[in-house]
Design an enzyme around this catalytic site. Structure first.
Site, PDB file in Angstrom:
ATOM      1  N   CYS A  16       0.722  -1.687  -0.304  1.00 19.63           N
ATOM      2  CA  CYS A  16       0.154  -0.292  -0.021  1.00 19.63           C
ATOM      3  C   CYS A  16       0.857   1.325   0.200  1.00 19.63           C
ATOM      4  CB  CYS A  16      -0.874   0.005   0.821  1.00 19.63           C
ATOM      5  SG  CYS A  16      -1.597   1.218   1.202  1.00 19.63           S
ATOM      6  N   GLU A  30      -4.072  -4.801  -4.449  1.00 20.05           N
ATOM      7  CA  GLU A  30      -3.725  -2.824  -4.257  1.00 20.05           C
ATOM      8  C   GLU A  30      -4.227  -2.986  -5.929  1.00 20.05           C
ATOM      9  OE1 GLU A  30      -3.339  -0.347  -3.234  1.00 20.05           O
ATOM     10  OE2 GLU A  30      -2.835  -1.630  -0.722  1.00 20.05           O
TER      11      GLU A  30
END
Length: 227
Positions: free
Chosen positions: A135, A205
């Site tokens: 992230c 993601e």
């Protein structure tokens, strides 16, 4: 080769898919639907809340004070930077507390945070750090990729600049160093689990952009409302 260098190489294909996703490309050219960006922000609000909680819990698990402080620095950074930026966007877009409460958490946001909680519950701070890292790091790379041309949309340009700031780059470096430090003392089995966790987070993601782009919903949400 450091763990993070190895992990980044292994995740290359997934990260390229993120960078080439329509969500990112339309952020860049300023054509992303405001409704899609709004949905992204609402889902990311939930994600960031859980992200901060996982950092806090990981700090409690850490046995070395320096590692504990590095996890806590992640919490502070989120509160001061990303979450603050999101709150500014919410105000500008008129996103109310009532709207936040009314929008169920999308399947991908739920599955991604559940994956990171699973790594936390393994009791391994190394596995937790590895799962958290994509992230930070992927957003930095995307910020650097997008800042070269910028976006014609002022709101999207501000979003890009968040991830190309010196403060954000320092946070990524700090988290990489923490992950590499924990990997050095990990067993071979734990290191393999770290890599797996990193890759699953990288996959999630990529799917997070798709989740926002299609405004993903549960197939039957009549009895599901996660907030």
């Amino acid at each position: 080769m450091s763990f993070t260098t190895e992990a980044r190489a292994a995740a290359e294909e997934l990260w390229e898919k993120s960078k080439k996703h329509a969500f990112i490309q339309e952020i860049q050219d300023g054509t992303l639907s405001p409704a899609v960006f709004r949905y992204y922000l609402l889902q990311d609000r939930y994600y960031l809340e859980q992200f901060a909680k996982i950092h806090q819990k990981a700090a409690e698990l850490a046995t070395l004070e320096e590692e504990k402080q590095l996890f806590l620095a992640g919490v502070t950074g989120l509160e001061e930077a990303e979450i603050a930026v999101r709150e500014g966007f919410f105000k500008e877009l008129g996103i109310s507390e009532e709207e936040i409460a009314a929008v169920p958490i999308a399947p991908t946001a739920y599955h991604y945070t559940t994956h990171m909680y699973s790594e936390l519950l393994s009791g391994s701070t190394a596995r937790t750090a590895a799962a958290l890292l994509p992230c930070y790091w992927l957003y930095q790379e995307i910020g650097e990729y997008l800042i070269e041309s910028g976006s014609s949309h002022p709101l999207y340009q501000r979003w890009i600049e968040t991830y190309d700031s010196e403060g954000y780059k320092e946070a990524v470096t700090r988290q990489r160093e923490l992950t590499d430090r924990l990997a050095q003392s990990a067993t071979a089995k734990e290191r393999q689990a770290m890599l797996q966790g990193f890759l699953v987070s990288s996959y999630q993601e990529w799917k997070f952009w798709e989740m926002a782009y299609v405004q993903e919903k549960w197939e039957d949400s009549s009895c599901i409302h996660i907030s």
